[in-house]
Motif scaffolding. Structure first.
Motif, PDB file in Angstrom:
ATOM      1  N   LEU A  56       8.104   0.135  -3.887  1.00  0.00           N
ATOM      2  CA  LEU A  56       7.786   0.934  -2.710  1.00  0.00           C
ATOM      3  C   LEU A  56       6.961   2.157  -3.093  1.00  0.00           C
ATOM      4  O   LEU A  56       6.062   2.568  -2.353  1.00  0.00           O
ATOM      5  CB  LEU A  56       9.080   1.359  -2.013  1.00  0.00           C
ATOM      6  CG  LEU A  56       8.959   1.997  -0.653  1.00  0.00           C
ATOM      7  CD1 LEU A  56       8.348   1.019   0.339  1.00  0.00           C
ATOM      8  CD2 LEU A  56      10.317   2.443  -0.152  1.00  0.00           C
ATOM      9  N   LEU A  57       7.235   2.731  -4.254  1.00  0.00           N
ATOM     10  CA  LEU A  57       6.467   3.884  -4.715  1.00  0.00           C
ATOM     11  C   LEU A  57       5.076   3.486  -5.198  1.00  0.00           C
ATOM     12  O   LEU A  57       4.131   4.271  -5.106  1.00  0.00           O
ATOM     13  CB  LEU A  57       7.218   4.597  -5.847  1.00  0.00           C
ATOM     14  CG  LEU A  57       8.534   5.251  -5.458  1.00  0.00           C
ATOM     15  CD1 LEU A  57       9.250   5.766  -6.687  1.00  0.00           C
ATOM     16  CD2 LEU A  57       8.292   6.377  -4.472  1.00  0.00           C
ATOM     17  N   MET A  58       4.926   2.265  -5.701  1.00  0.00           N
ATOM     18  CA  MET A  58       3.643   1.804  -6.216  1.00  0.00           C
ATOM     19  C   MET A  58       2.735   1.242  -5.129  1.00  0.00           C
ATOM     20  O   MET A  58       1.533   1.099  -5.332  1.00  0.00           O
ATOM     21  CB  MET A  58       3.875   0.732  -7.286  1.00  0.00           C
ATOM     22  CG  MET A  58       4.534   1.262  -8.529  1.00  0.00           C
ATOM     23  SD  MET A  58       5.011  -0.019  -9.698  1.00  0.00           S
ATOM     24  CE  MET A  58       3.573  -1.014  -9.843  1.00  0.00           C
TER      25      MET A  58
ATOM     26  N   LEU B  62      -4.689   0.904  -2.303  1.00  0.00           N
ATOM     27  CA  LEU B  62      -5.975   1.585  -2.503  1.00  0.00           C
ATOM     28  C   LEU B  62      -6.837   0.865  -3.533  1.00  0.00           C
ATOM     29  O   LEU B  62      -8.068   0.788  -3.377  1.00  0.00           O
ATOM     30  CB  LEU B  62      -5.750   3.037  -2.915  1.00  0.00           C
ATOM     31  CG  LEU B  62      -5.266   3.956  -1.801  1.00  0.00           C
ATOM     32  CD1 LEU B  62      -4.929   5.328  -2.358  1.00  0.00           C
ATOM     33  CD2 LEU B  62      -6.299   4.074  -0.707  1.00  0.00           C
ATOM     34  N   ILE B  63      -6.242   0.325  -4.574  1.00  0.00           N
ATOM     35  CA  ILE B  63      -7.012  -0.440  -5.569  1.00  0.00           C
ATOM     36  C   ILE B  63      -7.607  -1.690  -4.938  1.00  0.00           C
ATOM     37  O   ILE B  63      -8.789  -1.996  -5.130  1.00  0.00           O
ATOM     38  CB  ILE B  63      -6.126  -0.793  -6.779  1.00  0.00           C
ATOM     39  CG1 ILE B  63      -5.811   0.472  -7.567  1.00  0.00           C
ATOM     40  CG2 ILE B  63      -6.789  -1.842  -7.666  1.00  0.00           C
ATOM     41  CD1 ILE B  63      -4.776   0.295  -8.650  1.00  0.00           C
ATOM     42  N   VAL B  64      -6.818  -2.396  -4.137  1.00  0.00           N
ATOM     43  CA  VAL B  64      -7.315  -3.604  -3.469  1.00  0.00           C
ATOM     44  C   VAL B  64      -8.441  -3.249  -2.501  1.00  0.00           C
ATOM     45  O   VAL B  64      -9.479  -3.927  -2.458  1.00  0.00           O
ATOM     46  CB  VAL B  64      -6.165  -4.352  -2.756  1.00  0.00           C
ATOM     47  CG1 VAL B  64      -6.695  -5.440  -1.840  1.00  0.00           C
ATOM     48  CG2 VAL B  64      -5.200  -4.914  -3.769  1.00  0.00           C
TER      49      VAL B  64
ATOM     50  N   GLY C   7     -10.447  -0.706  -2.682  1.00  0.00           N
ATOM     51  CA  GLY C   7     -11.620  -0.360  -3.497  1.00  0.00           C
ATOM     52  C   GLY C   7     -12.342  -1.584  -4.010  1.00  0.00           C
ATOM     53  O   GLY C   7     -13.577  -1.647  -3.995  1.00  0.00           O
ATOM     54  N   ILE C   8     -11.599  -2.578  -4.466  1.00  0.00           N
ATOM     55  CA  ILE C   8     -12.217  -3.820  -4.958  1.00  0.00           C
ATOM     56  C   ILE C   8     -12.923  -4.555  -3.816  1.00  0.00           C
ATOM     57  O   ILE C   8     -14.046  -5.045  -3.989  1.00  0.00           O
ATOM     58  CB  ILE C   8     -11.156  -4.715  -5.635  1.00  0.00           C
ATOM     59  CG1 ILE C   8     -10.685  -4.053  -6.932  1.00  0.00           C
ATOM     60  CG2 ILE C   8     -11.703  -6.112  -5.898  1.00  0.00           C
ATOM     61  CD1 ILE C   8      -9.488  -4.720  -7.568  1.00  0.00           C
ATOM     62  N   VAL C   9     -12.281  -4.607  -2.644  1.00  0.00           N
ATOM     63  CA  VAL C   9     -12.895  -5.269  -1.492  1.00  0.00           C
ATOM     64  C   VAL C   9     -14.186  -4.561  -1.096  1.00  0.00           C
ATOM     65  O   VAL C   9     -15.191  -5.205  -0.782  1.00  0.00           O
ATOM     66  CB  VAL C   9     -11.909  -5.334  -0.308  1.00  0.00           C
ATOM     67  CG1 VAL C   9     -12.601  -5.773   0.969  1.00  0.00           C
ATOM     68  CG2 VAL C   9     -10.760  -6.265  -0.637  1.00  0.00           C
ATOM     69  N   ILE C  10     -14.195  -3.232  -1.157  1.00  0.00           N
ATOM     70  CA  ILE C  10     -15.418  -2.477  -0.827  1.00  0.00           C
ATOM     71  C   ILE C  10     -16.509  -2.757  -1.848  1.00  0.00           C
ATOM     72  O   ILE C  10     -17.695  -2.879  -1.490  1.00  0.00           O
ATOM     73  CB  ILE C  10     -15.109  -0.966  -0.721  1.00  0.00           C
ATOM     74  CG1 ILE C  10     -14.269  -0.698   0.524  1.00  0.00           C
ATOM     75  CG2 ILE C  10     -16.392  -0.151  -0.680  1.00  0.00           C
ATOM     76  CD1 ILE C  10     -13.736   0.721   0.618  1.00  0.00           C
ATOM     77  N   LEU C  11     -16.149  -2.872  -3.131  1.00  0.00           N
ATOM     78  CA  LEU C  11     -17.156  -3.197  -4.149  1.00  0.00           C
ATOM     79  C   LEU C  11     -17.744  -4.587  -3.933  1.00  0.00           C
ATOM     80  O   LEU C  11     -18.944  -4.793  -4.105  1.00  0.00           O
ATOM     81  CB  LEU C  11     -16.539  -3.104  -5.552  1.00  0.00           C
ATOM     82  CG  LEU C  11     -16.342  -1.699  -6.105  1.00  0.00           C
ATOM     83  CD1 LEU C  11     -15.598  -1.762  -7.426  1.00  0.00           C
ATOM     84  CD2 LEU C  11     -17.667  -1.001  -6.278  1.00  0.00           C
ATOM     85  N   VAL C  12     -16.900  -5.539  -3.569  1.00  0.00           N
ATOM     86  CA  VAL C  12     -17.364  -6.922  -3.370  1.00  0.00           C
ATOM     87  C   VAL C  12     -18.168  -7.043  -2.085  1.00  0.00           C
ATOM     88  O   VAL C  12     -19.219  -7.680  -2.052  1.00  0.00           O
ATOM     89  CB  VAL C  12     -16.160  -7.889  -3.357  1.00  0.00           C
ATOM     90  CG1 VAL C  12     -16.583  -9.288  -2.945  1.00  0.00           C
ATOM     91  CG2 VAL C  12     -15.485  -7.902  -4.718  1.00  0.00           C
ATOM     92  N   GLU C  13     -17.690  -6.434  -1.022  1.00  0.00           N
ATOM     93  CA  GLU C  13     -18.352  -6.529   0.292  1.00  0.00           C
ATOM     94  C   GLU C  13     -18.448  -5.121   0.889  1.00  0.00           C
ATOM     95  O   GLU C  13     -17.541  -4.670   1.582  1.00  0.00           O
ATOM     96  CB  GLU C  13     -17.544  -7.446   1.212  1.00  0.00           C
ATOM     97  CG  GLU C  13     -18.207  -7.720   2.549  1.00  0.00           C
ATOM     98  CD  GLU C  13     -19.543  -8.425   2.401  1.00  0.00           C
ATOM     99  OE1 GLU C  13     -20.480  -7.983   3.082  1.00  0.00           O
ATOM    100  OE2 GLU C  13     -19.660  -9.380   1.633  1.00  0.00           O
TER     101      GLU C  13
END
Length: 89
Positions: A31-33, A39-41, A43-49
């Motif tokens: 829950l803390l993570m 946010l990492i996911v 960020g990756i989605v924004i980099l890909v698309e």
């Protein structure tokens, strides 16, 4: 001399029982993570698309606009209640 400091300061604190419960049973590590992982996911989605970023900004702008309209309506109701309560008969 009179001791002004209590022996158990937690007995005086109204939030002590809640804090003790949180300390005894801490929240799940997952829950803390979760916010960091999300946010990492994102960020990756924004980099890909990169078009996703435009949609995220649009959704954020719409949500913020709705929240501001709701807050303005709440303030208006509070002002009307305040004025009606303080009017002279």
């Amino acid at each position: 001399m009179v001791d002004i400091h209590p022996k158990n300061p937690m007995s005086m604190c109204p939030m002590a029982s809640m804090c003790k419960g949180v300390a005894d049973k801490p929240p799940s590590l997952l829950l803390l993570m979760m916010p960091g992982l999300v946010l990492i996911v994102v960020g990756i989605v924004i980099l890909v698309e990169p078009k996703v970023l435009v949609w995220l900004v649009a959704v954020l702008a719409i949500a913020l606009g709705v929240a501001l309209l709701m807050m303005a309506a709440w303030f208006r109701r509070m002002a009307e209640q305040f004025q009606s309560a303080h009017q002279s008969p």
